[in-house]
Enzyme design. Structure first.
Site, PDB file in Angstrom:
ATOM      1  N   GLY A  46       5.752  22.099 -14.592  1.00  0.00           N
ATOM      2  CA  GLY A  46       4.794  22.461 -13.575  1.00  0.00           C
ATOM      3  C   GLY A  46       4.082  21.300 -13.077  1.00  0.00           C
ATOM      4  O   GLY A  46       3.277  21.208 -14.309  1.00  0.00           O
ATOM      5  N   GLN A  51      -4.913  18.450 -10.458  1.00  0.00           N
ATOM      6  CA  GLN A  51      -3.948  18.139 -12.172  1.00  0.00           C
ATOM      7  C   GLN A  51      -4.327  16.636 -12.258  1.00  0.00           C
ATOM      8  O   GLN A  51      -4.762  16.621 -13.437  1.00  0.00           O
ATOM      9  CB  GLN A  51      -2.945  18.594 -12.216  1.00  0.00           C
ATOM     10  CG  GLN A  51      -3.206  20.434 -13.616  1.00  0.00           C
ATOM     11  CD  GLN A  51      -1.978  20.791 -13.566  1.00  0.00           C
ATOM     12  OE1 GLN A  51      -0.826  21.326 -13.285  1.00  0.00           O
ATOM     13  NE2 GLN A  51      -1.900  20.970 -15.387  1.00  0.00           N
ATOM     14  N   CYS A  97      -0.532  24.396 -21.127  1.00  0.00           N
ATOM     15  CA  CYS A  97      -0.459  24.361 -19.706  1.00  0.00           C
ATOM     16  C   CYS A  97      -1.500  22.662 -20.348  1.00  0.00           C
ATOM     17  O   CYS A  97      -1.855  21.821 -21.091  1.00  0.00           O
ATOM     18  CB  CYS A  97      -2.623  24.840 -18.887  1.00  0.00           C
ATOM     19  SG  CYS A  97      -2.353  24.171 -17.517  1.00  0.00           S
ATOM     20  N   LEU A  98      -1.041  21.407 -19.081  1.00  0.00           N
ATOM     21  CA  LEU A  98      -1.055  19.959 -19.399  1.00  0.00           C
ATOM     22  C   LEU A  98      -2.552  19.790 -19.129  1.00  0.00           C
ATOM     23  O   LEU A  98      -3.151  18.402 -19.513  1.00  0.00           O
ATOM     24  CB  LEU A  98      -0.201  19.370 -18.078  1.00  0.00           C
ATOM     25  CG  LEU A  98       1.052  19.203 -18.427  1.00  0.00           C
ATOM     26  CD1 LEU A  98       1.920  19.005 -17.568  1.00  0.00           C
ATOM     27  CD2 LEU A  98       1.877  18.308 -19.979  1.00  0.00           C
ATOM     28  N   HIS A 139       1.189  30.309 -12.745  1.00  0.00           N
ATOM     29  CA  HIS A 139       0.067  29.290 -13.507  1.00  0.00           C
ATOM     30  C   HIS A 139      -0.013  28.012 -12.620  1.00  0.00           C
ATOM     31  O   HIS A 139      -1.150  28.143 -12.288  1.00  0.00           O
ATOM     32  CB  HIS A 139       0.914  28.653 -14.415  1.00  0.00           C
ATOM     33  CG  HIS A 139       0.221  27.547 -15.513  1.00  0.00           C
ATOM     34  ND1 HIS A 139      -0.104  27.974 -16.218  1.00  0.00           N
ATOM     35  CD2 HIS A 139      -0.005  26.716 -14.879  1.00  0.00           C
ATOM     36  CE1 HIS A 139      -0.940  27.145 -17.572  1.00  0.00           C
ATOM     37  NE2 HIS A 139      -0.957  26.455 -16.390  1.00  0.00           N
ATOM     38  N   GLU A 140       0.832  28.014 -11.749  1.00  0.00           N
ATOM     39  CA  GLU A 140       0.167  26.799 -10.820  1.00  0.00           C
ATOM     40  C   GLU A 140       0.191  27.036  -9.925  1.00  0.00           C
ATOM     41  O   GLU A 140      -0.788  26.346  -8.834  1.00  0.00           O
ATOM     42  CB  GLU A 140       1.861  26.645 -10.405  1.00  0.00           C
ATOM     43  CG  GLU A 140       3.309  25.795 -11.455  1.00  0.00           C
ATOM     44  CD  GLU A 140       2.201  24.672 -12.484  1.00  0.00           C
ATOM     45  OE1 GLU A 140       0.933  24.225 -11.781  1.00  0.00           O
ATOM     46  OE2 GLU A 140       2.491  24.450 -13.414  1.00  0.00           O
ATOM     47  N   HIS A 143      -3.664  26.911 -10.563  1.00  0.00           N
ATOM     48  CA  HIS A 143      -4.423  25.796 -10.859  1.00  0.00           C
ATOM     49  C   HIS A 143      -5.350  25.057  -8.884  1.00  0.00           C
ATOM     50  O   HIS A 143      -5.952  24.734  -8.593  1.00  0.00           O
ATOM     51  CB  HIS A 143      -3.464  24.878 -10.411  1.00  0.00           C
ATOM     52  CG  HIS A 143      -2.986  25.242 -12.476  1.00  0.00           C
ATOM     53  ND1 HIS A 143      -4.310  24.789 -13.075  1.00  0.00           N
ATOM     54  CD2 HIS A 143      -2.072  25.048 -12.611  1.00  0.00           C
ATOM     55  CE1 HIS A 143      -4.024  24.387 -14.518  1.00  0.00           C
ATOM     56  NE2 HIS A 143      -2.945  24.057 -14.321  1.00  0.00           N
TER      57      HIS A 143
HETATM   58 NI    NI Z   1      -1.242  23.634 -16.139  1.00  0.00          NI
END
Ligand code: NI
Length: 167
Positions: A46, A51, A97-98, A139-140, A143
């Site tokens: 995701g 991001q 998380c990225l 989670h997204e 963000h």
């Molecule tokens: Ni994330």
């Protein structure tokens, strides 16, 4: 499609509420294409527009359950996503998380959610998700609201093996 650099928690854009999208034009299509490519290259399951440094309410999710072949891999693109319903029961799971490289944390999330938003052309869509898919959406959507999973838990650590989906 161009993979973009992924911004980390050190950048303000990850801590700010992103702006709604009201124009469904070629610029949005390019953003979505770049997000999909960035997610796949990372790799992650995701990604949210902040991001890659774009403060807009757009998320992409691509998830298939490797342990359950009855769940095929599916790509979701959601513009202006919001959770309109969530189960009372919560599940504690481990997330990476990225934008928070090298760490994972234990986070409680609703077991099931109903998410509403628009597709790339502005058409309304509603998605019901449970389990891991529900976790990814939560989670997204966090963000685009400027929230990281690290804001939701004190249990964060460096994993010994990195063999998990990152969201
Ligand atoms: Ni994330």
């Amino acid at each position: 499609m161009t993979a973009q650099n992924i911004y980390t928690f050190r950048e303000d854009v990850l801590h700010q509420k992103a702006q709604p999208v009201d124009t469904f034009d070629a610029g949005l299509k390019t953003l979505v294409d770049d997000m999909i490519e960035t997610m796949r290259v990372a790799p992650g399951v995701g990604l949210a527009a902040p991001q890659i440094g774009v403060p807009k309410r757009v998320i992409v999710v691509e998830f298939g359950d490797e342990y359950d072949e009855t769940i095929p891999e599916r790509l979701f693109v959601l513009v202006n996503p919001e959770i309109i319903q969530q189960s009372d029961d919560q599940i504690v799971g481990i997330e990476g998380c990225l934008s928070v490289p090298g760490l994972v944390g234990e986070v409680a999330r609703a077991q099931a959610v109903t998410v509403r938003g628009q597709d790339q052309r502005g058409k309304k869509v509603t998605i019901r998700a449970q389990g891991w898919l529900a976790r990814i959406f939560q989670h997204e959507i966090d963000h685009v609201n400027g929230v990281l999973y690290t804001d939701r838990t004190d249990r964060i650590w460096q994993p010994k093996d990195e063999d998990m989906d990152t969201i």
